[in-house]
Design a protein around this motif. Structure first.
Motif, PDB file in Angstrom:
ATOM      1  N   HIS A  24       0.819  -1.094   0.122  1.00  0.00           N
ATOM      2  CA  HIS A  24      -0.250   0.014  -0.079  1.00  0.00           C
ATOM      3  C   HIS A  24       0.962   1.185  -0.072  1.00  0.00           C
ATOM      4  O   HIS A  24       1.797   1.359   0.668  1.00  0.00           O
ATOM      5  CB  HIS A  24      -0.851  -0.084   1.266  1.00  0.00           C
ATOM      6  N   SER A  25       0.529   2.077  -0.857  1.00  0.00           N
ATOM      7  CA  SER A  25       1.354   3.368  -1.237  1.00  0.00           C
ATOM      8  C   SER A  25       0.641   4.481  -0.688  1.00  0.00           C
ATOM      9  O   SER A  25      -0.373   4.628  -0.404  1.00  0.00           O
ATOM     10  CB  SER A  25       1.912   3.554  -2.633  1.00  0.00           C
ATOM     11  N   GLN A  26       1.640   5.820  -0.633  1.00  0.00           N
ATOM     12  CA  GLN A  26       1.036   6.873  -0.126  1.00  0.00           C
ATOM     13  C   GLN A  26       0.063   7.426  -1.328  1.00  0.00           C
ATOM     14  O   GLN A  26      -0.983   8.020  -1.129  1.00  0.00           O
ATOM     15  CB  GLN A  26       2.005   7.987  -0.254  1.00  0.00           C
ATOM     16  N   ALA A  27       0.419   7.112  -2.619  1.00  0.00           N
ATOM     17  CA  ALA A  27      -0.840   7.415  -3.720  1.00  0.00           C
ATOM     18  C   ALA A  27      -1.909   6.912  -3.567  1.00  0.00           C
ATOM     19  O   ALA A  27      -3.164   7.138  -3.589  1.00  0.00           O
ATOM     20  CB  ALA A  27      -0.171   6.746  -5.111  1.00  0.00           C
ATOM     21  N   LEU A  46       5.943   3.774  -0.156  1.00  0.00           N
ATOM     22  CA  LEU A  46       5.099   3.099   0.897  1.00  0.00           C
ATOM     23  C   LEU A  46       4.383   3.912   1.829  1.00  0.00           C
ATOM     24  O   LEU A  46       5.173   4.705   2.325  1.00  0.00           O
ATOM     25  CB  LEU A  46       5.812   1.908   1.437  1.00  0.00           C
ATOM     26  N   SER A  47       3.213   3.635   2.158  1.00  0.00           N
ATOM     27  CA  SER A  47       2.675   4.145   3.299  1.00  0.00           C
ATOM     28  C   SER A  47       2.881   3.626   4.620  1.00  0.00           C
ATOM     29  O   SER A  47       3.485   2.356   4.434  1.00  0.00           O
ATOM     30  CB  SER A  47       1.011   4.210   3.169  1.00  0.00           C
ATOM     31  N   ALA A  48       2.391   3.897   5.784  1.00  0.00           N
ATOM     32  CA  ALA A  48       2.627   3.250   6.767  1.00  0.00           C
ATOM     33  C   ALA A  48       1.804   1.670   7.045  1.00  0.00           C
ATOM     34  O   ALA A  48       2.556   0.694   7.276  1.00  0.00           O
ATOM     35  CB  ALA A  48       2.109   3.937   8.417  1.00  0.00           C
ATOM     36  N   LYS A  49       0.567   1.716   6.349  1.00  0.00           N
ATOM     37  CA  LYS A  49      -0.173   0.541   6.107  1.00  0.00           C
ATOM     38  C   LYS A  49       0.825  -0.276   5.192  1.00  0.00           C
ATOM     39  O   LYS A  49       0.718  -1.593   5.486  1.00  0.00           O
ATOM     40  CB  LYS A  49      -1.273   0.784   5.505  1.00  0.00           C
TER      41      LYS A  49
END
Length: 199
Positions: A24-27, A46-49
């Motif tokens: 899961h990315s910031q986008a 990458l996001s925190a997720k």
């Protein structure tokens, strides 16, 4: 509509291929289409997720360990591949042919526009509309990569880290299905990994 005959076939592969979608990315978190190198190479990692997904995926890895990793050089796929490479202590190499499908005029638009593109794909997978990279173009670059890897390696487990649409298209090609059906293949969720089985 063109047939799959214009795209190299994938069969009797002598290597073992795993395909992995980035975490899961910031986008993804922002609901944005980020498909151009201008924006994707240095931003929207990458996001925190996504980091949590990668930790879970590596802890639960049930497939063969990769011996080589090739990855899209976008930031989100680079970070994903690096996590896997560190976990298994294997080399990794970027390859632009694994990059995100370019969504042309839809780049940086809200991600609900994907459905507009997929509707166009179902009608004609060979026609690049609104500067979107066509399904056939994506299939051709990915099949060219596989053909090159088949010449370079033998009986090697190779992990390909890429993006949602390119992997859908590659899986469709490997299954021998018409390219306009690429959305009918079960999609890879973020951080998912799956064997590439050529039929």
């Amino acid at each position: 509509m063109k047939s799959n005959s214009t795209v190299p076939e994938l069969h009797q592969l002598r290597n073992h291929y795993l395909v992995m979608r980035h975490g899961h990315s910031q986008a993804n978190a922002m609901g944005l289409v980020v498909s151009s190198p201008e924006h994707g190479l240095s931003g929207y990692g990458l996001s925190a997720k996504g980091e949590e997904q990668m930790s879970r995926r590596l802890a639960e890895w049930h497939l063969a360990a990769p011996q080589q990793i090739l990855y899209s050089d976008f930031l989100r796929t680079t970070e994903t591949a690096q996590r896997v490479a560190d976990h298994f202590n294997v080399p990794l190499n970027p390859d632009a042919r694994l990059r995100e499908r370019f969504f042309g005029e839809y780049d940086l638009h809200p991600d609900h526009v994907y459905h507009d593109v997929w509707d166009m794909d179902a009608r004609d997978p060979s026609q690049p509309l609104k500067q979107v990279e066509s399904v056939h173009q994506v299939a051709e670059r990915l099949c060219a990569l596989i053909a090159e890897l088949e010449q370079r390696y033998n009986d090697t487990t190779l992990l390909l880290v890429s993006h949602g649409d390119p992997l859908q298209i590659l899986l469709t090609t490997a299954a021998g299905r018409p390219l306009n059906e690429h959305r009918e293949i079960s999609p890879l969720a973020p951080a998912d990994v799956r064997p590439l089985i050529a039929r």
